[in-house]
Each structure stands twice: as C-alpha cells, then as structure tokens.
Design a protein around this motif. Structure first.
Motif, mmCIF file in Angstrom:
data_model
loop_
_atom_site.group_PDB
_atom_site.id
_atom_site.type_symbol
_atom_site.label_atom_id
_atom_site.label_comp_id
_atom_site.label_asym_id
_atom_site.label_seq_id
_atom_site.Cartn_x
_atom_site.Cartn_y
_atom_site.Cartn_z
ATOM 1 N N VAL A 112 24.561 33.347 46.906
ATOM 2 C CA VAL A 112 25.491 34.082 46.529
ATOM 3 C C VAL A 112 26.914 33.970 46.424
ATOM 4 O O VAL A 112 27.566 33.116 47.735
ATOM 5 C CB VAL A 112 26.020 35.429 48.044
ATOM 6 C CG1 VAL A 112 26.468 36.559 47.814
ATOM 7 C CG2 VAL A 112 24.136 36.091 48.312
ATOM 8 N N CYS A 113 26.877 34.001 44.846
ATOM 9 C CA CYS A 113 28.684 33.516 44.945
ATOM 10 C C CYS A 113 29.901 34.624 45.247
ATOM 11 O O CYS A 113 29.313 35.986 44.384
ATOM 12 C CB CYS A 113 28.737 32.405 43.409
ATOM 13 S SG CYS A 113 27.768 31.533 43.511
ATOM 14 N N THR A 114 31.194 34.762 45.931
ATOM 15 C CA THR A 114 31.759 35.819 45.500
ATOM 16 C C THR A 114 33.256 35.106 45.208
ATOM 17 O O THR A 114 33.075 33.709 45.427
ATOM 18 C CB THR A 114 32.027 36.065 47.121
ATOM 19 O OG1 THR A 114 32.586 34.765 47.921
ATOM 20 C CG2 THR A 114 31.246 36.457 47.953
ATOM 21 N N THR A 115 34.640 35.651 44.370
ATOM 22 C CA THR A 115 35.442 34.637 43.694
ATOM 23 C C THR A 115 36.809 35.630 44.368
ATOM 24 O O THR A 115 36.502 36.680 45.477
ATOM 25 C CB THR A 115 35.036 35.540 42.304
ATOM 26 O OG1 THR A 115 35.392 37.052 42.316
ATOM 27 C CG2 THR A 115 33.873 35.338 41.550
ATOM 28 N N THR A 116 38.173 35.187 44.310
ATOM 29 C CA THR A 116 39.008 35.508 44.656
ATOM 30 C C THR A 116 39.932 35.131 43.486
ATOM 31 O O THR A 116 39.851 34.057 43.100
ATOM 32 C CB THR A 116 39.509 34.618 45.680
ATOM 33 O OG1 THR A 116 39.322 33.366 45.370
ATOM 34 C CG2 THR A 116 38.619 34.783 47.284
ATOM 35 N N GLY A 117 40.639 36.492 43.006
ATOM 36 C CA GLY A 117 41.746 36.591 42.223
ATOM 37 C C GLY A 117 40.863 36.219 40.668
ATOM 38 O O GLY A 117 42.173 34.971 40.227
ATOM 39 N N SER A 118 40.480 36.619 40.569
ATOM 40 C CA SER A 118 39.609 36.212 39.466
ATOM 41 C C SER A 118 40.276 37.128 38.408
ATOM 42 O O SER A 118 41.340 37.871 38.573
ATOM 43 C CB SER A 118 38.709 37.220 38.728
ATOM 44 O OG SER A 118 38.551 37.988 39.196
ATOM 45 N N PRO A 119 40.810 36.234 36.935
ATOM 46 C CA PRO A 119 41.261 36.428 36.099
ATOM 47 C C PRO A 119 41.096 37.346 35.043
ATOM 48 O O PRO A 119 39.554 37.440 34.846
ATOM 49 C CB PRO A 119 42.575 35.314 35.245
ATOM 50 C CG PRO A 119 41.179 34.295 35.283
ATOM 51 C CD PRO A 119 40.670 34.831 36.552
ATOM 52 N N VAL A 120 41.513 38.363 34.558
ATOM 53 C CA VAL A 120 41.453 39.421 33.326
ATOM 54 C C VAL A 120 40.984 38.467 31.915
ATOM 55 O O VAL A 120 41.168 37.561 31.342
ATOM 56 C CB VAL A 120 42.860 39.900 32.551
ATOM 57 C CG1 VAL A 120 41.671 41.222 31.260
ATOM 58 C CG2 VAL A 120 42.524 41.277 33.972
ATOM 59 N N SER A 121 39.550 38.283 31.983
ATOM 60 C CA SER A 121 38.792 37.685 30.681
ATOM 61 C C SER A 121 38.360 38.502 29.310
ATOM 62 O O SER A 121 38.523 38.393 28.568
ATOM 63 C CB SER A 121 37.561 37.355 31.219
ATOM 64 O OG SER A 121 36.571 36.525 30.213
ATOM 65 N N ALA A 122 38.731 40.098 29.469
ATOM 66 C CA ALA A 122 38.307 40.674 28.169
ATOM 67 C C ALA A 122 39.498 41.934 28.271
ATOM 68 O O ALA A 122 39.902 42.494 29.420
ATOM 69 C CB ALA A 122 36.946 40.359 27.751
ATOM 70 N N ARG A 123 40.023 42.682 27.429
ATOM 71 C CA ARG A 123 40.549 44.064 27.151
ATOM 72 C C ARG A 123 39.668 44.544 25.888
ATOM 73 O O ARG A 123 39.157 44.237 24.979
ATOM 74 C CB ARG A 123 42.046 43.839 26.820
ATOM 75 C CG ARG A 123 42.719 43.106 27.342
ATOM 76 C CD ARG A 123 44.054 42.993 27.580
ATOM 77 N NE ARG A 123 44.617 41.159 28.286
ATOM 78 C CZ ARG A 123 45.134 41.921 29.397
ATOM 79 N NH1 ARG A 123 45.568 43.026 29.670
ATOM 80 N NH2 ARG A 123 46.283 41.101 30.282
ATOM 81 N N LEU A 124 40.462 46.238 25.911
ATOM 82 C CA LEU A 124 39.637 46.190 25.179
ATOM 83 C C LEU A 124 40.356 48.239 25.005
ATOM 84 O O LEU A 124 40.726 48.466 26.452
ATOM 85 C CB LEU A 124 37.838 47.348 25.381
ATOM 86 C CG LEU A 124 37.492 48.247 26.546
ATOM 87 C CD1 LEU A 124 37.500 48.986 26.199
ATOM 88 C CD2 LEU A 124 35.711 47.952 26.739
#
Length: 457
Positions: A174-186
């Motif tokens: 199980v991998c958790t993330t912290t503060g992941s940035p925006v990668s895509a927009r619509l």
C-alpha cells in the motif's frame, strides 16, 4: 505440520518477490525507457508499506506519474475516462525469486478539485512481463471513469495506489502520497438550458378592447414579465406588466385594442427572445362592423368551437424499471417510459404543444447519488390516423435536471419565435422513449430511484 510450514514459507516468498518494498527506499529504474519529459508528468513523495508478513520496513521515495483524460472539454453530464500511469515507484522486488508475469493488479485513486471535488477509482489490468530478482517493479497503468457534474475547470491529481498480488490474499503493498501536484486539467461546459416558458389564453378571440386572461408558466420566480400582443414577428401596441410568483407562474389581464394582434407572448427582460420568452398563443380580433355584402348575395358563416377536452395528457403506468448492472462494470441500464397519450381538441391554427421532461438525481443506499444527467433517451411520437396534426419527436440525448424536449407538434414555439405551420394541429398522439441510465463504475450496490417529470404546454 512441517509440510504446512514449508507451504507457508513458499507463499511468503512469492508475496515478497511480488510486493515488498526495498529496505532503505532504493528507487529502481523504470521498466521501460521514458524518453523526454511528457506534459503533465509529476513527481511526489510516496510512503509504501510492504506486506506485514515480509518483515521489511516501509520504503519512502518519489513516485513519477502522469494523468490523462480522453475528453478535456466535456459537457456537464458527460462521462470522462481517466488514465493514471505510474512510471516509477519506491516499491521493488528485493528477493532472489523472479516475479511471474501478470502477478500484480494495481488499483488507485485520482483526486478531483476545482469546479468538482471527489475521487475517481482507477484499476489496472495486471499485464506485465516477469520481473528479475532485485529489479524495479513494472510501470503501472490504471483507468477509471467519472461523470462531469459541474461546469468550470476541474483539476486531477494522483493519489495513493495499492499493488495486489494474484492468488495471495493479504500480500499487498500500500503506497500513500503526500502533497501530490496537479497532473491534468479539464474544462466542463454547462448543458444548454431548455426554455419551458409558455402562455395560454382564456379565449382565442374577441372584439377590439376585450380583456383576455393570460396565464403563463415556467418563468423565473419573482421576475418581471411583459405580456404583449404580436403580429407575426413584431409586437403590437397591446402590452401589460406582471410579476411571476414563487412557482414561476404569471397571470395578467391584457386589453387587446390593436386590430393587428394575432397572438400573445410573454417574456422576461426588455425584449422577447427565444431564451427568455414564451411561444405565441393564437388570438383573433373580431371585426365589429363587417362590410355589407353585395345585393343579391348572402354571407354564410359556420363556427367550429374548441373541443370540450382542450389539451389533456395521460400516461400508462407510474414507474420505470431499468435493467440491472453488475458492480464495477460501469455499464448502461436500459428501460422505457410509460406510453404518453395526448388528446388535443382545441382546434385553431398554430395551437400546437410541447412535451418536455426533466429528471432528478438518483438516490441509493446510504445517500449515495447518481447525477440526473446520467439519463439519456431516444424519443418517439406518432399521430393517430385521421387527425390534422403531425408529431415530431425530440432529439436523442441527455435528459438531466435542466430538461429536454420529448415531443412537439406544429404550432409549438420555434427557436426564432415563429410558428410552425398554419393548419390546425389537433388530434390524438402517442409518445414514448427508450431510456438509458449510465451507471459510473464501482457505484455501491443497491437500488437507485429518481423522479422523471413530464410537462405539457
């Protein structure tokens, strides 16, 4: 007992080979060459927990990922497919055993922000080559769908992911993330709003100066409304002001003194428009002093009065039962509305009608909701033999809470305010529609209900 222990060690060895994170958080190279940087590729801190039975410590390091969407400019109500690709992860295969092909099935989440918030569940197909001992775990590709529910810009950011081992329950990393940035927009665009404004007259004819009762519906609650006479596309001198009540209804007494008046309309704002005005209701100003006929001739007049039934609607059945959808499939549930029968005995030119529908949100167990914009239909309309009217079905497409046209007849208001066809438009009509509800993948199991409202004007 010894054979059982040996079997357990074999299972543990496979689980560690498939999912354990390297002690010290070493970052292996990606499974394939990545080339130049791709738009939307981001890197963010990740904390990976290996299977408990491995005895290995957690691994911390960066994840390199990229999110893409199949439709960057959807309309509200459209389904959007999201692809979450992980090119590099802190989790590696630290054992001497080889990781078999297709042993990992990844799942993860993509966070929505901006005009729409929430999370999208994404799932991988579990397709990869064998991984040698000590090599980095393979690149991951996961997909999922969601429905755009609000107009405006929506951001998509990668969140945590889990690596499941086939045939070994409980052996997950199980991998958790912290503060992941925006990668895509619509950017979602709103659905066009259906104009449901309409007027009806207490009488369709009168002498000059007669006051006629005008009733309107579908206006903005509390909005000032102008009720005016009309001759073709131009307004006449007949005009009165009114205010819509809390339900959007309008009632006014309009003195008709202009002999050119052939119809009555109502609208919000300073001038009539197809977006803020009703369609015209036909009206005839009777000539009080007809020209005497020549000597030796007689004028003969026959009057066909409006039928006693007016404009009525009935529907077969009170419920629509849709097909079943398997959990996680994101399939479409088909169904059909109860047949609607419309009787129009009003007579007169351009006395058409429009049948519209709108649907509420679907509510399921524990308050889970499915947007009403997930419902679409394909309308059909048939006129009975012998009647003068002709029936036109509405366009196939989304119904939604804003509403859509199910059927209309000649004489109903058109987009430019004109009337379609001069012949009488009465008769008997049957209207129905095939409906399809698009269920988002992994919608919680249970029964979901909504209200489909049909309005005849």
């Amino acid at each position: 007992m010894r054979r059982a222990a040996g079997s357990r060690r074999g299972a543990a060895a496979f689980g560690l080979a498939a999912l354990a994170a390297a002690a010290g958080g070493a970052l292996g190279p990606p499974a394939a060459a990545e080339g130049e940087a791709l738009p939307g590729r981001v890197e963010f801190p990740t904390h990976c927990l290996p299977p408990r039975e491995s005895g290995l410590p957690p691994a911390d390091g960066p994840t390199t990922a990229r999110i893409t969407v199949d439709n960057p400019r959807p309309r509200a109500g459209d389904s959007v497919t999201v692809t979450y690709r992980v090119a590099a992860t802190p989790a590696v295969n630290p054992l001497s055993a080889e990781l078999p092909a297709d042993a990992l099935v990844p799942t993860g989440r993509v966070l929505l922000g901006g005009a729409q918030t929430g999370a999208v569940t994404v799932v991988g197909a579990g397709r990869h080559d064998p991984v040698p001992a000590g090599a980095a775990l393979p690149a991951l590709t996961m997909t999922g769908t969601f429905t755009a529910t609000a107009p405006g810009e929506v951001t998509l950011a990668p969140a945590g992911y889990t690596l499941h081992a086939r045939r070994l329950p409980g052996f997950d990393t199980v991998c958790t993330t912290t503060g992941s940035p925006v990668s895509a927009r619509l950017t979602a665009t709103p659905l066009p709003l259906a104009n449901l404004r309409s007027v009806s007259l207490a009488t369709a004819a009168g002498k000059p100066g007669a006051r006629i009762t005008v009733t309107g519906a579908g206006f903005a609650p509390g909005a000032p409304v102008t009720v005016a006479g009309r001759a073709g596309a131009a307004e006449t001198a007949d005009r009165v002001r009114a205010t819509a009540d809390v339900r959007g209804a309008v009632r006014a007494e309009l003195p008709v003194t202009d002999r050119e008046t052939t119809a009555v309309v109502a609208y919000e704002g300073t001038a009539w428009s197809a977006q803020q005005g009703s369609g015209p209701a036909a009206y005839t100003v009777l000539d009080p002093a007809p020209v005497p006929p020549p000597i030796g001739t007689q004028r003969m007049t026959a009057v066909v009065e409006p039928g006693p039934g007016g404009l009525t609607m009935s529907q077969a059945g009170e419920a629509i039962t849709l097909g079943r959808v398997a959990y996680g499939s994101g399939a479409a549930a088909p169904g059909r509305i109860g047949t609607v029968t419309i009787e129009d005995t009003r007579g007169g030119p351009a006395a058409g009608w429009t049948l519209t529908g709108r649907v509420s949100e679907l509510t399921g167990p524990d308050g889970v909701r499915v947007p009403g914009a997930s419902l679409s239909w394909t309308p059909r309309c048939t006129a009975a033999a012998g009647g003068p009217g002709r029936c036109t079905p509405g366009s196939a497409g989304t119904v939604g809470p804003q509403g859509a046209v199910l059927a209309t007849t000649a004489g109903a208001p058109q987009a430019d305010g004109a009337q379609a066809g001069a012949p009488p438009a009465g008769g008997r009509f049957t209207v129905d529609a095939e409906v399809t509800l698009h269920i988002p993948p992994y919608t919680p199991p249970g029964a979901y209900t909504a209200v489909l409202t049909l309005t005849l004007s």
